[in-house]
Design an enzyme around this catalytic site. Structure first.
Site, mmCIF file in Angstrom:
data_model
loop_
_atom_site.group_PDB
_atom_site.id
_atom_site.type_symbol
_atom_site.label_atom_id
_atom_site.label_comp_id
_atom_site.label_asym_id
_atom_site.label_seq_id
_atom_site.Cartn_x
_atom_site.Cartn_y
_atom_site.Cartn_z
ATOM 1 N N LEU A 53 7.953 -13.047 -27.641
ATOM 2 C CA LEU A 53 8.899 -11.936 -27.748
ATOM 3 C C LEU A 53 9.463 -11.934 -29.164
ATOM 4 O O LEU A 53 9.883 -12.975 -29.674
ATOM 5 C CB LEU A 53 10.053 -12.107 -26.753
ATOM 6 C CG LEU A 53 9.958 -11.459 -25.380
ATOM 7 C CD1 LEU A 53 11.255 -11.701 -24.620
ATOM 8 C CD2 LEU A 53 9.670 -9.975 -25.454
ATOM 9 N N ASP A 54 9.477 -10.771 -29.801
ATOM 10 C CA ASP A 54 10.065 -10.669 -31.137
ATOM 11 C C ASP A 54 11.539 -11.089 -31.100
ATOM 12 O O ASP A 54 12.203 -10.931 -30.067
ATOM 13 C CB ASP A 54 9.977 -9.229 -31.650
ATOM 14 C CG ASP A 54 8.540 -8.778 -31.860
ATOM 15 O OD1 ASP A 54 7.681 -9.631 -32.093
ATOM 16 O OD2 ASP A 54 8.300 -7.552 -31.786
ATOM 17 N N PRO A 55 12.060 -11.594 -32.217
ATOM 18 C CA PRO A 55 13.485 -11.959 -32.244
ATOM 19 C C PRO A 55 14.414 -10.811 -31.839
ATOM 20 O O PRO A 55 15.445 -11.048 -31.206
ATOM 21 C CB PRO A 55 13.704 -12.365 -33.709
ATOM 22 C CG PRO A 55 12.375 -12.862 -34.154
ATOM 23 C CD PRO A 55 11.371 -11.987 -33.467
ATOM 24 N N ALA A 57 13.832 -8.590 -29.669
ATOM 25 C CA ALA A 57 13.640 -8.258 -28.255
ATOM 26 C C ALA A 57 14.336 -9.307 -27.394
ATOM 27 O O ALA A 57 14.457 -10.472 -27.771
ATOM 28 C CB ALA A 57 12.158 -8.225 -27.916
#
Length: 315
Positions: A53-55, A57
């Protein structure tokens, strides 16, 4: 002349625990950072995650501890559900809030135009991953090349969109969606492509993952809840409190056929040997499956030619 000393095998640091923590990852916190924090909290020998998961997100980040890391590929292949917000009017280098503006427009789509477009984004579609993504190009991560200023040609690839739903249009500049998709789908790329097709540009301004099959939303535990247990001074009491949140390793395999075996068969599998599948109810379809004995996971393997052949065994 003295003989060289034999190198002793170092004992792994941490506890040999196994299971899944279904973390509710907070906003502005990296996936690698989250895994390291969970590994430290649980004093686990090893840890890994199923799907970055992107930071920027938030939401479900399944983290495997110990032998559960052997089941990560089966969770990676699971369906995922995301809720996301697209802000119209700009296209950015990262396809989210962090990037620089590449293109802008004063056009704004109406609700009906958005709804009319969504069928084009259902089923098997071709999608080009974002420039800032973990895709490897000639052995290099695309985001490393992009950060160095190098133009990257990333080929489009097939992804599966099971459904995409417009939830709301709170104002002219934003729209809220929910998407259920397969492995390898980039929601940031969805926002980018929707904006291009609607002739207004767009980027992700909010993203949350609520499901990674087979784990449901109610399995998530917030990081702050786990961090609270750091205040417990007694080590055994603290670890016991944390372990109560572990999900059994075999839960990651619930989509596979399940074989219940006896102790003798379990011993054969742990030695790397196949076992015969007998009886009227014995599975015959060639597929992956998992075997348990006395309620404990023994092996993941292949069913073929009347046998179950182990690929990964568990202690």
């Amino acid at each position: 002349m003295s003989k060289p000393r034999k190198q002793q095998n170092r004992k792994p640091k941490g506890r040999p625990i196994s299971g899944w923590i279904i973390l509710d990852k907070p906003f502005d916190f990296g996936s690698t950072e989250a895994v390291s924090k969970i590994k430290w909290l649980f004093n686990a020998q090893k840890a890994g995650h199923a799907g970055t998961l992107d930071p920027l997100a938030s939401g479900m980040l399944p983290i495997a501890l110990g032998d559960a890391t052997k089941t990560v590929p089966y969770v990676m292949d699971g369906r995922k559900i995301y809720e996301f917000t697209v802000t119209w009017g700009e296209e950015r280098t990262t396809d989210d809030m962090e990037g620089d503006v590449l293109n802008s427009s004063t056009n704004r789509p109406d609700e009906q135009a958005i709804r009319d477009l969504l069928p084009n984004y259902t089923g098997t579609i071709f999608q080009t991953p974002p420039q800032f993504s973990a895709i490897k190009i000639a052995g290099e991560r695309a985001y490393d090349l992009a950060r160095s200023g190098e133009a990257v040609e990333i080929p489009a690839r097939e992804v599966e969109i099971h459904r995409i739903t417009l939830l709301a249009c709170p104002d002219a500049d934003t729209a809220h969606f929910e998407v259920e998709c397969g492995k390898g789908t980039y929601v940031r790329a969805l926002a980018r492509d929707l904006g291009r097709d609607l002739d207004c540009y767009g980027f992700i301004s909010q993203l949350r993952r609520s499901m990674v099959a087979p784990f449901a939303e109610d399995a998530m535990v917030p990081l702050e809840k786990l961090v609270e247990f750091e205040a417990i001074e007694d080590r055994d009491e603290r670890l016991a409190a944390l372990d109560a949140y572990l999900i059994d390793t075999s839960e990651a395999l619930s989509s596979l056929p399940h074989l219940i075996i006896n102790d003798d068969q379990a011993h054969r599998l742990k030695m790397g040997n196949p076992i015969l599948l007998r009886g009227r109810d014995a599975p015959t379809q060639e597929t992956d499956a998992y075997a348990t004995a006395r309620g404990k996971l023994v092996a993941i393997g292949d069913i073929a030619e009347g046998e179950f052949r182990p690929k990964r065994v568990f202690g």
